[in-house]
Design an enzyme around this catalytic site. Structure first.
Site, PDB file in Angstrom:
ATOM      1  N   ASP A 357       1.136  -1.460   0.060  1.00  0.00           N
ATOM      2  CA  ASP A 357      -0.133  -0.365   0.657  1.00  0.00           C
ATOM      3  C   ASP A 357       0.810   1.216  -0.182  1.00  0.00           C
ATOM      4  OD1 ASP A 357      -2.533   1.062   0.335  1.00  0.00           O
ATOM      5  OD2 ASP A 357      -1.515   1.632   2.437  1.00  0.00           O
ATOM      6  N   GLU A 393       2.260  -0.131  -5.273  1.00  0.00           N
ATOM      7  CA  GLU A 393       0.479   0.876  -5.288  1.00  0.00           C
ATOM      8  C   GLU A 393       1.778   2.082  -4.974  1.00  0.00           C
ATOM      9  OE1 GLU A 393      -3.417   2.542  -4.016  1.00  0.00           O
ATOM     10  OE2 GLU A 393      -2.196   2.676  -2.028  1.00  0.00           O
TER      11      GLU A 393
END
Length: 713
Positions: A357, A393
């Site tokens: 993330d 990401e």
């Protein structure tokens, strides 16, 4: 407190390690700036005060350690850490606060919010410069000593031949959401690790044709106080407080180490079925927030080591994540924590890879993003971590944080540019021809030239973050009122199109348009080069009623509805057909970029771009906006070999994507072509099923058609 003969213990490994043959536990805690450390043990029946307080008198460098005989698995524990409380210098020690061991392998429950879990007095005019002396034992969850033994059936999984990226189809899902409403599972396992581990769910995933299950965060996390105060919960889990413990709320059998066993059972079952497991990890920030956040673990153990602080005023945190803090990976012990955690999930929990993330934050060196940062260098040379699937990401919320295309060659990236371009195209926006062509062919403009392959690109139309596929074709605007944030959260621009009516409708023309649009998106995804990712539930028409940021919706908004009508069953079968089609045709899974050249003496280019009149696209078209694209992928011109060293060959495909609302007349290229994929919920007309060269064919507006060459005339 009863006396017991303590031993100095060893300074490695960090955390609490049960040593069965010595009948005790070795405890190690890192703190560079502490002056004193106490270990607290608790009984399972009473956690408002410690049963025993043991000072860690042994210190090796910055590691505090002790061996405590007689402690066994199931024992609860925490720490108190002494030192100066000088927030303006970045020091926030408060020995009144119970702290969670960063290396705890299990945590026995959830944080209970109370003003006492803050290191300062809530409401004091000096804010965090004040000092709170209240004990918070009963509100803080405790670490659990675990028995790490598990009878794996996938032994040596790490050394087995892995599913290569070129054969991977990723399914992003949520442990609770996917099974919470499955009436065919025992009620006690719905929404848990064991629910997903059930034969029912594994058979479902295998039948769907996916290869890789990507699970949203399952490391222990915290429900933010502002969410709890609104009567909501953190559903997604991007708010970690520990990087080793599987989230206890997903255990069906309790939180005294049972969550570890259940997670291992899940991985074991998925591996036995030939499926991979990737977990979504959040090493960019913790649940302790900014200078006004709680003191739960890292902040009270060694704040100035664990977090990036503002060099001008160390009272404040540098925030590249939008959550109040950023983990300081430039400190060797913090980098070690992350690498130890990653290796633990591979070697002890047997996961096959990670999705990071806000991964740009991991490369932060103060204000710049540096892809040669220690973190990436450490992973590249690590004999374990360099061999698992690594997915980024590729952005954070700081300046210069958008790093699509810039991650090292071992990494794949969520291709946000792919998502936006394909959405805009099917909405009907004119898209630069070159941009669209690049996205369909694996984004060589982003990834080629740095030893990367098309598999650097994770292609997706939807993910947990944003609209579901059903909502993408049903809503023009977000509808996040249920989040109680005045509909100000979530992305404003979704590049979505509702086919003419906002939200639910009974209008048959609108419903037909939406069915076609959903199929157009799925067809496009599976004929694009790169790794396809499906958002779990999209295959059964999951809707969040227009909520594009359902992070706090732990309810029917997010849970998968398994009461499938005929329409949803048909779409599920369509998606399954697409996964099988994709696996059957290596031309859509190229390991090298297309070159637009004649290869191996073939009279035909590996890819040919065509205008509607049948002529090849020229530079003027290449640089212009378009709302249609026509091209041929030549199956006889694949410049690759398979696992056995044989040259790969495949069928040849004609791909016609018409994103305009108007019909498009095209001249059929050389050969005889059979329709293999179309977006119509019904059978198409016969004149579309077989087309031949030099004939003119009319392509309906908003239509993706894929033809296979059956004769080369």
């Amino acid at each position: 407190m009863k006396d017991r003969p303590l031993k100095p213990g060893e300074p490695y490994p960090l955390g609490a390690t049960w040593i069965e043959e010595e009948d005790g536990v070795n405890f190690v805690l890192f703190s560079e700036n502490a002056t004193k450390v106490e270990l607290l043990t608790y009984s399972q029946t009473r956690q408002d005060e410690p049963k025993e307080i043991i000072e860690l008198r042994q210190r090796t460098g910055d590691l505090w350690h002790v061996f405590v005989p007689g402690l066994r698995p199931g024992q609860l524990y925490g720490y108190r850490v002494y030192g100066p409380y000088k927030p303006e210098e970045g020091l926030r020690f408060n020995p009144n606060k119970v702290l969670i061991d960063p290396y705890a392998k299990a945590i026995n429950g959830l944080l209970l919010w109370d003003d006492s879990v803050f290191g300062y007095k809530i409401g004091d005019q000096n804010q965090d410069l004040s000092f709170d002396e209240r004990k918070d034992d009963k509100f803080i969850p405790k670490g659990v000593i675990i028995n790490p033994y598990f009878d794996w059936e996938d032994e040596h999984f790490f050394f087995r031949r892995k599913i290569p990226f070129k054969d991977s189809i990723i399914y992003e899902t949520h442990i609770k959401g996917i099974t919470k409403l499955r009436q065919d599972l025992p009620e006690n396992v719905r929404g848990t690790f064991l629910g997903l581990a059930s034969d029912t769910m594994i058979d479902y995933l295998k039948d769907l044709g996916i290869t890789t299950v990507e699970i949203m965060p399952i490391q222990q996390f915290v429900d933010e106080r502002f969410i709890v105060d609104k009567g909501l919960k953190n559903y997604w889990g991007y708010n970690p407080i520990n990087y080793f413990s599987p989230e206890c709320r997903y255990s069906s059998s309790g939180c005294l180490g049972n969550q570890v066993i259940e997670f291992k059972k899940l991985v074991n079952s998925l591996h036995n079925a030939g499926l991979e497991v990737i977990i979504d990890v959040v090493y960019n920030h913790t649940a302790e927030g900014n200078h006004l956040g709680p003191t739960l673990s890292f902040k009270g153990i060694d704040n100035s080591s664990y977090y990036m602080l503002d060099p001008k005023n160390k009272r404040y945190y540098i925030d590249f994540t939008g959550t109040g803090n950023t983990l300081n990976l430039s400190h060797p012990r913090v980098l070690q924590l992350v690498l130890d955690s990653l290796r633990y999930w591979v070697l002890e929990m047997h996961v096959d890879g990670f999705r990071f993330d806000l991964a740009s934050a991991l490369a932060r060196q103060l204000y710049s993003v540096n892809m040669l940062s220690t973190f990436f260098v450490a992973i590249q040379q690590d004999p374990i971590l360099s061999q698992v699937k690594l997915i980024a990401e590729p952005w954070d919320v700081g300046p210069g944080g958008y790093q699509v295309g810039n991650f090292p060659y071992l990494w794949a990236e969520w291709n946000g540019k792919y998502r936006d371009t394909i959405r805009r195209f099917w909405r009907g926006d004119p898209v630069p021809y070159e941009e669209l062509a690049n996205r369909l062919l694996g984004s060589p403009d982003l990834y080629a030239g740095s030893n990367k392959t098309p598999f650097a690109s994770i292609n997706y139309i939807t993910s947990h973050d944003g609209f579901t596929l059903q909502d993408l074709v049903s809503y023009n605007q977000k509808h996040n009122e249920a989040n109680k944030l005045n509909n100000e959260d979530g992305m404003n621009e979704n590049y979505s199109w509702n086919c003419g009516v906002e939200g639910e409708t009974n209008d048959s023309n609108i419903l037909y348009c939406r069915e076609k649009q959903r199929r157009n998106f799925v067809i496009t995804l599976f004929v694009s080069q790169g790794i396809p990712m499906i958002l779990g539930g999209d295959e059964i028409g999951r809707t969040q009623k227009g909520n594009n940021n359902a992070f706090c919706q732990d309810n029917e908004t997010s849970w998968y509805d398994w009461n499938l009508d005929e329409n949803r069953v048909r779409f599920h079968d369509f998606v399954r057909r697409l996964t099988n089609f994709y696996k059957a045709h290596p031309i859509f899974r190229r390991a090298r970029y297309f070159q637009g050249k004649k290869l191996h003496g073939s009279p035909l280019k590996d890819v040919t771009w065509l205008k509607p009149d049948g002529n090849e696209v020229d530079d003027s078209v290449w640089k212009s906006p378009t709302n249609h694209i026509i091209y041929i992928l030549e199956g006889s011109a694949i410049d690759e070999i398979n696992y056995n060293g044989e040259r790969i060959a495949d069928d040849t495909f004609l791909i016609i994507l018409n994103g305009a609302s108007t019909n498009l007349k095209i001249k059929v290229p050389h050969g005889k072509w059979e329709l293999v994929l179309h977006p119509y919920p019904h059978e198409p007309s016969n004149d579309k099923k077989i087309i031949e060269n030099n004939k003119e064919v009319e392509i309906d507006g908003k239509t993706a058609l894929i033809y296979r060459r059956i004769e080369f005339q």
